[in-house]
Design an enzyme around this catalytic site. Structure first.
Site, PDB file in Angstrom:
ATOM      1  N   HIS A   1       0.700  -1.206  -0.171  1.00 44.81           N
ATOM      2  CA  HIS A   1       0.377   0.352   0.016  1.00 44.81           C
ATOM      3  C   HIS A   1       0.536   1.195   0.464  1.00 44.81           C
ATOM      4  CE1 HIS A   1      -2.757   2.744   2.198  1.00 44.81           C
ATOM      5  NE2 HIS A   1      -3.983   2.744   1.279  1.00 44.81           N
ATOM      6  N   ARG A   2       1.004   2.332  -1.093  1.00 44.30           N
ATOM      7  CA  ARG A   2       1.131   2.729  -1.518  1.00 44.30           C
ATOM      8  C   ARG A   2       3.073   2.852  -1.017  1.00 44.30           C
ATOM      9  NH1 ARG A   2      -1.096   7.249   2.741  1.00 44.30           N
ATOM     10  NH2 ARG A   2      -3.945   6.199   2.516  1.00 44.30           N
TER      11      ARG A   2
ATOM     12  N   GLU B   1       0.694  -0.513  -4.697  1.00 42.07           N
ATOM     13  CA  GLU B   1      -0.479  -0.001  -4.443  1.00 42.07           C
ATOM     14  C   GLU B   1      -0.435   2.090  -5.238  1.00 42.07           C
ATOM     15  OE1 GLU B   1      -4.179   2.929  -3.548  1.00 42.07           O
ATOM     16  OE2 GLU B   1      -2.055   2.441  -2.254  1.00 42.07           O
TER      17      GLU B   1
ATOM     18  N   ASP C   1      -1.231   5.869  -5.661  1.00 39.96           N
ATOM     19  CA  ASP C   1      -2.658   6.837  -5.312  1.00 39.96           C
ATOM     20  C   ASP C   1      -2.232   7.698  -6.973  1.00 39.96           C
ATOM     21  OD1 ASP C   1      -4.186   5.956  -3.222  1.00 39.96           O
ATOM     22  OD2 ASP C   1      -2.126   6.726  -2.626  1.00 39.96           O
TER      23      ASP C   1
ATOM     24  N   HIS D   1      -1.197  10.360  -2.059  1.00 39.00           N
ATOM     25  CA  HIS D   1      -1.833  10.253  -1.716  1.00 39.00           C
ATOM     26  C   HIS D   1      -3.283  11.487  -1.628  1.00 39.00           C
ATOM     27  CE1 HIS D   1      -5.208   9.641   1.299  1.00 39.00           C
ATOM     28  NE2 HIS D   1      -5.435   8.106  -0.211  1.00 39.00           N
TER      29      HIS D   1
ATOM     30  N   GLU E   1      -4.860   3.595  -8.397  1.00 39.17           N
ATOM     31  CA  GLU E   1      -6.030   4.056  -8.447  1.00 39.17           C
ATOM     32  C   GLU E   1      -6.223   5.569  -8.495  1.00 39.17           C
ATOM     33  OE1 GLU E   1      -6.564   4.544  -2.961  1.00 39.17           O
ATOM     34  OE2 GLU E   1      -8.434   5.566  -3.762  1.00 39.17           O
TER      35      GLU E   1
ATOM     36  N   LYS F   1      -7.906   8.678  -8.386  1.00 39.04           N
ATOM     37  CA  LYS F   1      -8.052  10.070  -6.608  1.00 39.04           C
ATOM     38  C   LYS F   1      -8.891  10.865  -7.279  1.00 39.04           C
ATOM     39  CE  LYS F   1      -6.331   8.604  -2.501  1.00 39.04           C
ATOM     40  NZ  LYS F   1      -7.515   8.090  -2.117  1.00 39.04           N
TER      41      LYS F   1
ATOM     42  N   ASP G   1       0.303  -1.740   4.774  1.00 40.89           N
ATOM     43  CA  ASP G   1       1.668  -0.969   4.593  1.00 40.89           C
ATOM     44  C   ASP G   1       3.432  -1.464   5.141  1.00 40.89           C
ATOM     45  OD1 ASP G   1       0.057   1.094   4.492  1.00 40.89           O
ATOM     46  OD2 ASP G   1      -0.411   1.274   6.368  1.00 40.89           O
TER      47      ASP G   1
HETATM   48  O1  G3P Z   1      -6.632   1.402  -2.342  1.00 45.68           O
HETATM   49  C1  G3P Z   1      -6.760   0.755  -1.711  1.00 45.68           C
HETATM   50  C2  G3P Z   1      -6.626   2.473  -0.704  1.00 45.68           C
HETATM   51  O2  G3P Z   1      -5.524   2.675  -0.560  1.00 45.68           O
HETATM   52  C3  G3P Z   1      -7.407   3.015  -0.641  1.00 45.68           C
HETATM   53  O3  G3P Z   1      -8.002   4.400  -0.181  1.00 45.68           O
HETATM   54  O4  G3P Z   1      -7.043   6.463   0.941  1.00 45.68           O
HETATM   55  O5  G3P Z   1      -5.595   4.678   0.930  1.00 45.68           O
HETATM   56  O6  G3P Z   1      -6.195   5.281  -1.010  1.00 45.68           O
HETATM   57  P1  G3P Z   1      -6.264   4.960   0.359  1.00 45.68           P
HETATM   58 MG    MG Z   2      -4.981   4.199  -2.494  1.00 45.98          MG
END
Ligand code: G3P
Ligand code: MG
Length: 244
Positions: free
Chosen positions: A6-7, A33, A35, A48, A108, A110, A234
């Site tokens: 995640h990120r 992942e 953003d 993000h 993702e 945004k 994470d």
């Molecule tokens: O894609 C999963 C997650 O990243 C969605 O929420 O706010 O972390 O971008 P957020």
């Molecule tokens: Mg995200």
């Protein structure tokens, strides 16, 4: 179980930076992942928030700044302020880093707070230019955006993002009918709503379930038991080491 960073390796390094992504390269995981937002001069950048304030030493909206202005900012993550791999990366840089690997990149969009013009077109144009259609998943909290992605390039797998708030206030049957109409492969759901019943409902509709954000071994093992298809974490280094 698909483990998605995640990120990037954001539990240890500044999120959504080349450093956090490079630190994933040696991990035995499904993908990362990221953003995506758009600058004033129409560049696709990986960050993000709609504003730089939380993660960088500056203030203002991405949409009001040029790429050059954004890339002059330093990360405000302690001890990484002067690391040149901790600037705001472009989507192109990130895709090129992972192109020679087997990693899947979950992009993702945004666009729930700011409706960036042509965001879907621009992202897909780049993915096609790099011939990475089979290497990405595109996700969004906006179903209209996923419909656009489907129309532009049907072979790119899509994932509909569902937050706790959204799930509470929307009719669940409507959510599923929208996702089925979109022919999405995945639903990406908040951990708080991802119970056994919800996962079964998704599987009955042939939808794979990716859950965010799963950061403890307990949560991870619970989802393994419930047969979730993947998680965003994470700490992909820690959770991938206990993968069953
Ligand atoms: O894609 C999963 C997650 O990243 C969605 O929420 O706010 O972390 O971008 P957020
Ligand atoms: Mg995200």
């Amino acid at each position: 179980m698909k483990i998605i960073a995640h990120r990037g390796l954001s539990g240890f390094y500044p999120e959504n930076t080349m450093l956090a992504f490079k630190k994933c390269l040696d991990l035995n995981i499904y993908g990362i992942e990221i953003d995506v937002q758009k600058t004033k001069d129409n560049h696709l950048v990986v960050i993000h928030d709609e504003k730089v304030d939380r993660t960088f030493s500056g203030t203002g909206y991405i949409k009001d700044m040029t790429l050059k202005e954004l890339q002059s900012l330093n990360s405000n993550f302690k001890n990484y302020e002067n690391n040149k791999d901790c600037k705001i990366p472009t989507l192109k840089e990130v895709l090129i880093l992972f192109k020679p690997t087997d990693f899947i990149i979950n992009i993702e969009l945004k666009n729930s707070k700011i409706k960036y013009k042509h965001l879907e077109e621009n992202v897909i144009h780049l993915v096609k230019e790099l011939k990475m259609e089979r290497r990405v998943i595109i996700s969004s909290f906006r179903i209209k955006s996923l419909h656009k992605v489907k129309a532009l390039c049907p072979k790119i797998p899509r994932s509909y993002l569902i937050s706790k708030k959204f799930y509470k206030y929307r009719l669940k049957s409507i959510i599923f009918s929208k996702v089925i109409k979109n022919k999405s492969t995945y639903i990406s759901s908040s951990y708080s709503i991802t119970d056994k019943k919800f996962i079964k409902k998704c599987h009955r509709r042939d939808l794979q379930i990716l859950c965010y954000t799963v950061n403890t071994v307990e949560e991870y093992e619970k989802l393994l038991k419930f047969k979730a298809d993947g998680i965003f974490t994470d700490f992909p280094n820690i959770l991938s080491s206990i993968d069953k």
